[in-house]
Design a protein around this motif. Sequence first.
Motif, short mmCIF file in Angstrom:
data_model
loop_
_atom_site.label_atom_id
_atom_site.label_comp_id
_atom_site.label_asym_id
_atom_site.label_seq_id
_atom_site.Cartn_x
_atom_site.Cartn_y
_atom_site.Cartn_z
N LYS A 103 -42.00 77.28 -38.23
CA LYS A 103 -41.07 77.76 -39.25
C LYS A 103 -39.63 77.63 -38.77
N SER A 104 -39.38 77.97 -37.52
CA SER A 104 -38.02 77.88 -36.97
C SER A 104 -37.52 76.43 -36.97
N ARG A 106 -38.37 74.10 -39.12
CA ARG A 106 -38.09 73.73 -40.52
C ARG A 106 -36.81 74.40 -41.01
N GLN A 107 -36.55 75.60 -40.54
CA GLN A 107 -35.31 76.29 -40.91
C GLN A 107 -34.10 75.53 -40.36
N LEU A 110 -33.49 72.48 -42.46
CA LEU A 110 -32.81 72.84 -43.71
C LEU A 110 -31.31 72.99 -43.50
N ASN A 111 -30.92 73.50 -42.34
CA ASN A 111 -29.50 73.68 -42.04
C ASN A 111 -28.82 72.35 -41.69
N ILE A 131 -40.78 79.86 -45.46
CA ILE A 131 -39.34 79.67 -45.67
C ILE A 131 -38.89 80.43 -46.91
N LYS A 134 -32.78 78.44 -48.93
CA LYS A 134 -32.42 77.03 -49.09
C LYS A 134 -33.58 76.16 -49.62
N LYS A 135 -34.47 76.75 -50.40
CA LYS A 135 -35.59 75.98 -50.96
C LYS A 135 -35.11 74.88 -51.89
#
Length: 170
Positions: A103-104, A106-107, A110-111, A131, A134-135
């Motif tokens: 998850k981290s 993918r976050q 996204l950034n 998440i 920012k979807k």
Amino acid sequence: SIINILKHSEFFKDTKIYGDQVENPIFPKNYLGIHKSWNPFKSRNLHLADQMCKEILINKYPLNIIEIHNRPFLVKRVSKKINTKILLFFHNDPLKMKGSKHKSDRQILLNQCEKILCVSEYIKNQFLIGINAKKEKVEVIYNGINRQQKKFPKKNKEILYVGKIAKDKG
């Protein structure tokens, strides 16, 4: 496929494709082959990404976007070297890929990415597991169809089988 997308793109003449040096690239005027000699202790993909960044910076190619396909672990490396928008395309399950398993990861993607594009709803849903923010940066673009099309086109249920039917092969 990239062939269909690029062939019909209004940006075709301005697009550069980087990859292994090959004898007959599909788009010879757009393709920049990178020599295959690399450090055996460094991954081939990291070598290609580093050489691509070097080529872009040396030649001062004007850039608006860099697309990275199915290599999420390259986003961080490329974004450190070149300041431009990055689009990340997922063709496979992100939860099974280096750089997007957690998850981290993918976050962070996204950034760092302008958009994350997936070839199916399943892949998009896999990416978004856990998440919350920012979807809207994650979209589905089905292979080889118009980007404006929001639903998957209806397919005929036809199967073509060529070969010998063998019970032991299922």
